[in-house]
Design an enzyme around this catalytic site. Sequence first.
Site, PDB file in Angstrom:
ATOM      1  N   ASP A  27      -9.166 -45.437  41.675  1.00  0.00           N
ATOM      2  CA  ASP A  27      -8.399 -46.633  42.064  1.00  0.00           C
ATOM      3  C   ASP A  27      -7.496 -46.424  43.274  1.00  0.00           C
ATOM      4  O   ASP A  27      -6.562 -47.184  43.480  1.00  0.00           O
ATOM      5  CB  ASP A  27      -7.583 -47.137  40.881  1.00  0.00           C
ATOM      6  CG  ASP A  27      -6.528 -46.150  40.413  1.00  0.00           C
ATOM      7  OD1 ASP A  27      -6.456 -45.029  40.972  1.00  0.00           O
ATOM      8  OD2 ASP A  27      -5.766 -46.490  39.485  1.00  0.00           O
ATOM      9  N   ASN A  98      12.264 -53.321  22.397  1.00  0.00           N
ATOM     10  CA  ASN A  98      13.421 -52.444  22.500  1.00  0.00           C
ATOM     11  C   ASN A  98      13.278 -51.522  23.714  1.00  0.00           C
ATOM     12  O   ASN A  98      12.267 -51.534  24.420  1.00  0.00           O
ATOM     13  CB  ASN A  98      13.590 -51.653  21.200  1.00  0.00           C
ATOM     14  CG  ASN A  98      15.043 -51.357  20.885  1.00  0.00           C
ATOM     15  OD1 ASN A  98      15.824 -51.034  21.777  1.00  0.00           O
ATOM     16  ND2 ASN A  98      15.415 -51.458  19.619  1.00  0.00           N
ATOM     17  N   ASP A 106      -3.454 -50.512  33.558  1.00  0.00           N
ATOM     18  CA  ASP A 106      -4.554 -50.506  34.522  1.00  0.00           C
ATOM     19  C   ASP A 106      -5.574 -51.566  34.119  1.00  0.00           C
ATOM     20  O   ASP A 106      -6.029 -52.358  34.939  1.00  0.00           O
ATOM     21  CB  ASP A 106      -5.192 -49.118  34.577  1.00  0.00           C
ATOM     22  CG  ASP A 106      -4.230 -48.072  35.106  1.00  0.00           C
ATOM     23  OD1 ASP A 106      -4.423 -47.597  36.224  1.00  0.00           O
ATOM     24  OD2 ASP A 106      -3.260 -47.754  34.397  1.00  0.00           O
ATOM     25  N   HIS A 128      -8.572 -40.335  31.046  1.00  0.00           N
ATOM     26  CA  HIS A 128      -9.315 -39.487  31.977  1.00  0.00           C
ATOM     27  C   HIS A 128     -10.429 -38.758  31.242  1.00  0.00           C
ATOM     28  O   HIS A 128     -10.351 -38.529  30.028  1.00  0.00           O
ATOM     29  CB  HIS A 128      -8.371 -38.483  32.646  1.00  0.00           C
ATOM     30  CG  HIS A 128      -7.245 -39.134  33.376  1.00  0.00           C
ATOM     31  ND1 HIS A 128      -7.368 -39.609  34.654  1.00  0.00           N
ATOM     32  CD2 HIS A 128      -5.973 -39.423  32.983  1.00  0.00           C
ATOM     33  CE1 HIS A 128      -6.228 -40.148  35.034  1.00  0.00           C
ATOM     34  NE2 HIS A 128      -5.362 -40.049  34.043  1.00  0.00           N
ATOM     35  N   ALA A 173       6.505 -46.183  12.627  1.00  0.00           N
ATOM     36  CA  ALA A 173       7.092 -45.341  13.666  1.00  0.00           C
ATOM     37  C   ALA A 173       6.319 -44.042  13.817  1.00  0.00           C
ATOM     38  O   ALA A 173       5.931 -43.403  12.835  1.00  0.00           O
ATOM     39  CB  ALA A 173       8.549 -45.047  13.323  1.00  0.00           C
ATOM     40  N   THR A 178      -5.605 -45.160  17.499  1.00  0.00           N
ATOM     41  CA  THR A 178      -6.842 -44.833  18.218  1.00  0.00           C
ATOM     42  C   THR A 178      -7.993 -45.754  17.833  1.00  0.00           C
ATOM     43  O   THR A 178      -9.077 -45.641  18.407  1.00  0.00           O
ATOM     44  CB  THR A 178      -7.262 -43.384  17.913  1.00  0.00           C
ATOM     45  OG1 THR A 178      -7.540 -43.267  16.510  1.00  0.00           O
ATOM     46  CG2 THR A 178      -6.169 -42.400  18.295  1.00  0.00           C
TER      47      THR A 178
END
Length: 212
Positions: A27, A98, A106, A128, A173, A178
């Site tokens: 990019d 917060n 991106d 990456h 928290a 994923t």
Amino acid sequence: MSNPDNPYVFDETETRRRLDTGELYTDFGPGREGLEEERVRGKELVERFNAVTIRDPELRLALAGELFASFGEGSWLETPIYCAYGSHTSIGSGCWFNTGTTLIDDAAIRIGDRVLFGPHVTVATAGHPIDPELRATGAQFSAVVTIEDDVWVGANVTILPGVTIGRGSVVAAGAVVTAHVPPMTVVAGVPARVVRAVVPGERTAYRPPRSL
């Protein structure tokens, strides 16, 4: 059109197409000046936003309206915030984030209405390659993150590329998300897993910690 010296270098039109798809791209560099300028503009607006005194909420809201693709009525972000672009993020109405929100947008980040972020939440759309030789080309990927209405994301949560968090869910928290989160569930852990359902009409708030 790709570059024969680096198969992951494309013109700006093709690079922009790849931003949301998970395909590899680079990019920066000649032919992608528009993307570079968009990032710089976003970071300038972030700098201005973070410098505004708490006593001038109107200016903060005005800058948020410039920074983001959309910023709904009644939403608020505590400073500081960090963005890759800002312009690739849409924020619905009635949201409250917060301090320390980081939006690596991106690819698009799509946030619904009445979403709450605890301190130091990171939403990362970019990543990456694992192979170091492939990383050395400068190639990266990015994929859209969607956070649906009425989600609560706890402190120090990281949300990874391509994930959708379903309506009404809670991310505990410290979780690293994923995978897609079903609606009306509580997820926790590294990586995050479903720990229970959110029961409609549930009035539970604070629960004293148990003993280990």
